[in-house]
Design a protein around this motif. Sequence first.
Motif, PDB file in Angstrom:
ATOM      1  N   SER A 195     -51.883  47.360  36.570  1.00 25.89           N
ATOM      2  CA  SER A 195     -50.992  46.630  37.466  1.00 25.89           C
ATOM      3  C   SER A 195     -51.348  46.940  38.905  1.00 25.89           C
ATOM      4  O   SER A 195     -51.696  48.070  39.251  1.00 25.89           O
ATOM      5  CB  SER A 195     -49.530  46.967  37.170  1.00 25.89           C
ATOM      6  N   GLU A 252     -54.202  38.723  26.848  1.00 23.54           N
ATOM      7  CA  GLU A 252     -53.123  39.668  26.570  1.00 23.54           C
ATOM      8  C   GLU A 252     -53.415  40.482  25.318  1.00 23.54           C
ATOM      9  O   GLU A 252     -53.103  41.676  25.246  1.00 23.54           O
ATOM     10  CB  GLU A 252     -51.798  38.929  26.414  1.00 23.54           C
ATOM     11  N   GLY A 296     -47.379  46.303  41.176  1.00 23.90           N
ATOM     12  CA  GLY A 296     -46.344  45.784  40.288  1.00 23.90           C
ATOM     13  C   GLY A 296     -46.701  44.514  39.548  1.00 23.90           C
ATOM     14  O   GLY A 296     -45.984  44.089  38.662  1.00 23.90           O
ATOM     15  N   GLY A 297     -47.820  43.894  39.885  1.00 21.63           N
ATOM     16  CA  GLY A 297     -48.176  42.661  39.194  1.00 21.63           C
ATOM     17  C   GLY A 297     -49.455  42.835  38.391  1.00 21.63           C
ATOM     18  O   GLY A 297     -50.245  43.740  38.635  1.00 21.63           O
ATOM     19  N   VAL A 298     -49.629  41.972  37.394  1.00 20.14           N
ATOM     20  CA  VAL A 298     -50.855  42.035  36.598  1.00 20.14           C
ATOM     21  C   VAL A 298     -51.951  41.247  37.313  1.00 20.14           C
ATOM     22  O   VAL A 298     -51.737  40.098  37.680  1.00 20.14           O
ATOM     23  CB  VAL A 298     -50.622  41.438  35.198  1.00 20.14           C
ATOM     24  N   PRO A 299     -53.116  41.855  37.532  1.00 20.14           N
ATOM     25  CA  PRO A 299     -54.197  41.142  38.224  1.00 20.14           C
ATOM     26  C   PRO A 299     -54.899  40.161  37.284  1.00 20.14           C
ATOM     27  O   PRO A 299     -55.988  40.417  36.789  1.00 20.14           O
ATOM     28  CB  PRO A 299     -55.143  42.274  38.635  1.00 20.14           C
ATOM     29  N   TRP A 300     -54.249  39.026  37.056  1.00 23.67           N
ATOM     30  CA  TRP A 300     -54.723  38.088  36.035  1.00 23.67           C
ATOM     31  C   TRP A 300     -56.146  37.609  36.270  1.00 23.67           C
ATOM     32  O   TRP A 300     -56.929  37.502  35.341  1.00 23.67           O
ATOM     33  CB  TRP A 300     -53.791  36.875  35.955  1.00 23.67           C
TER      34      TRP A 300
END
Lengths: 502, 336
Positions: free
Chosen positions: A112, A103, A115-119
């Motif tokens: 994103s 982070e 809508g999501g973070v591509p961890w």
Amino acid sequence: MTERGDDRLLLVKDLCKSYGGLNALAGVCLDVRLGEVHAVVGENGAGKSTLMKILGGAIRRDSGTVFFKGHEVEFHTPHDSIRAGISVIHQELSVLPKMSIIENIYMGRMPSVMGGVPWKRLEKRTIELLGQVGLDINPHLQMNDLSISQRQLVEIAKALSKDSSLIIMDEPNSSLSEHETDTLFALIRSLKERGVSVVYVSHKIEEVLRISDRVTAFKDGAYVGTVESASATVDDIIRMMIGRELTREYVPNSSHGPVLLKVKGLSGGGFEDVSFELGRGEVLCFAGLVGAGRSETMRALFGADPIRAGEIEFEGRRTRFSSPKQALQNGFAMVQEDRKRLSLFMNLDIMANIGMAQLPRIRRGLAVDRARLRELSQRFFAALSIKARSAYQAVRDLSGGNQQKVVLARWLATNPKILILDEPTHGIDIGAKSEIYDLIRRLAGEGVSIILISSELPEVIAMADRAVVMHEGRVAATLPRGEITEHTIMSYATGNIGGKPR
Amino acid sequence: MGAKVERGIEDGPGNLRGALSRLFQVREMGVFIALVVLVCLMSFASPYFLRPLNLFNITRGMSNIGIMSIGITMVIITGGIDLSVGSLLAVSGMLTARLMYGGMMPWLAVACGLGLGLGFGLVNGLIITKVKVTPFITTLGMLSIGRGLSYVFATGLQGAVASNIPMRDPGVNFLGGGYIGPVPFPVVEMVALVLAFSWFLGNTVLGRQIYAVGSNEDAARLSGVNVDRVKIFSYATTGILCGLAGIMSGGLLSTAATNAGEGNELDVIAAVVIGGTSLAGGEGSIIGAVIGAAIMAVIRNAFVMLHLPVFLQTISIGVVIILAVAFDSLRRGKRR
Ligand SMILES: Nc1ncnc2c1ncn2[C@@H]1O[C@H](COP(=O)(O)OP(=O)(O)OP(=O)(O)O)[C@@H](O)[C@H]1O
Ligand SMILES: [Mg+2]
């Protein structure tokens, strides 16, 4: 300077910036070519960081012009500067302490996917970046749990991740050991091969000459000159920086008094079975790689961290401090490594910062004796040549090196019997450094025992009466004066006893 | 302290221009000017405003908030917060009234009331430092506990629900509602406490350590400051000051009420914030907090004098809080 403008990436002309009457920059110039490593040197408070902050969009200039990639630019926010292709590693690290390494590296630019973070992807990329700076740690660790050198490496990784055409490093290796610095230099060379330019600010002149193509010096916010590194000597640079010659030799004395402190089998978080003795008036250096457990040992000795096992004998009596307060009352003083996090009261003035450890001892009745407090700070202002408008200036507004001097002053002011210095000359310019070395010698001569933790081998070699080398939390060797050489220290520090250093 | 030079008066040779410009660097100057402007406007708007009687009413009305804001300023400078002040006021006042009503000697009952405030403050401090529950949660819990206990003291554990207990004693009534000449005694108490604690914060070792703890707790500990003791002291002092405020408000009305001081925590925090103390800790002043309390008191009085509707008063206090802090951060931002 180059005559033709085409191979210039950055051109800074007559830049000025003042802070209420104080001219931090009074017309500095800098030109950086494509794919060049350009070093910037100058005394503490010369204005180096101020220039880098302006280039990074952290503060605004008063006047002057900046050309980048051939266009005149003005950065209003850090975002502007990043978008233009500049990334800055600031001297005062700006980490998000309670967030993970991933982070920290991607904050502000998190991609994103639906809508999501591509961890998963970020994790992979982070591990790659950390590999480039030579860090092999879990990218999900919190910044809080990293040592200051690891944090510095993460900041470097973050700068890499931005794919900039100019990377500015403001004292990037102030907390790095030689070994990690070598990794950093290899990295800088590979950046250069890819055509990335690097501006490199440092007080370590030998290193500067080793890594840079050209060197620019500032003095008191003004431009002094630029030289080719290949044809310059350390003394040339010093003369440009401070305007005079510097005699650079220190004469350690190995005759010291009786044993004052005996540590036997000390164990705790990060160190195991550490034993050593310290004589009155002796300078005992602790060498080793970053993370070897030197700071941890000393923090435990100073009562800041718990001790698991072991004995401490001080002035012939068994002792163990449960708090720094107790250590202080018994004549111990400790300059911490991480000045921003562990030492400075940023919004308080210089006087309060210098006097804080002494307050209970300089009072009249209930009240703090202001006259004595002022006298105390004035004395160290002069002794350490702290550059500031007055003793009432907030420490936040001082240059990095001057902040470090304030920390030193706080602990010198306590008149300690045992002075523990953890990387005390971090970020201090070469002129002031030799003054501080003289001061340490003088204190030792007066009978103060000194424990000096240092990752700078020249510092250890110059200062040590004896040296303890630590490796992975244990004492690898205790070297008498005659055996302290770069080679022996590195052999023990890397665990290759007797062999060639890594 | 903080970015500007708080004790600049001692700095360098004292020429008049330097002294003046330093005066305007003092944090409290902004709010003080705001207060003066407000007072001037009001004196034009209403002929009664500047009458001594009205001015003394205003200052008496704010004395409870002023006294409690002394303690909470210290708590906030250490980087903490205390939400329980209103409840501590009620429970201390109620205990004092209950004991007096039961026949205890008034001075002893007052001592018990102060002791209860102190005890609550100590418990706050101990939970925060030793058990390491955050100040917000600890004092939020204490807000509830204190209020509940004030009902217990008023009613007993069974029997009819009471909400008031009479509190009649010349001494106690003087504490909360007496006069020295034309000056209300609570105002005298507030001024004396403000001066004493301002001196304390600025000049004593413990006072300076309060700033150090809020500025950088780790650095304070490593500089030999007993951080826990400093924090406990701040909460305990807040407790005993709330106890005093509780007894004073009971003394003024000759009765202790279970709902006394309800919502005071927000007024006190507002006063402190208007006065320029940062909720992040490490900076702030008691004088500022009292000026902040005065600004709110003048606004309240203005709405009464000018016969304006109450909801406008609530709105305008909200506006003042935000304006004050915005002004402060703009002034700081200019330095970049
Ligand atoms: N916010 C500020 N307010 C007032 N003065 C400031 C502020 N920031 C920097 N200065 C002053 O500007 C001067 C230049 O500071 P700068 O940080 O650029 O020095 P530097 O060359 O980076 O020194 P160092 O080697 O110690 O890091 C210093 O004298 C410093 O005190
Ligand atoms: Mg700097």
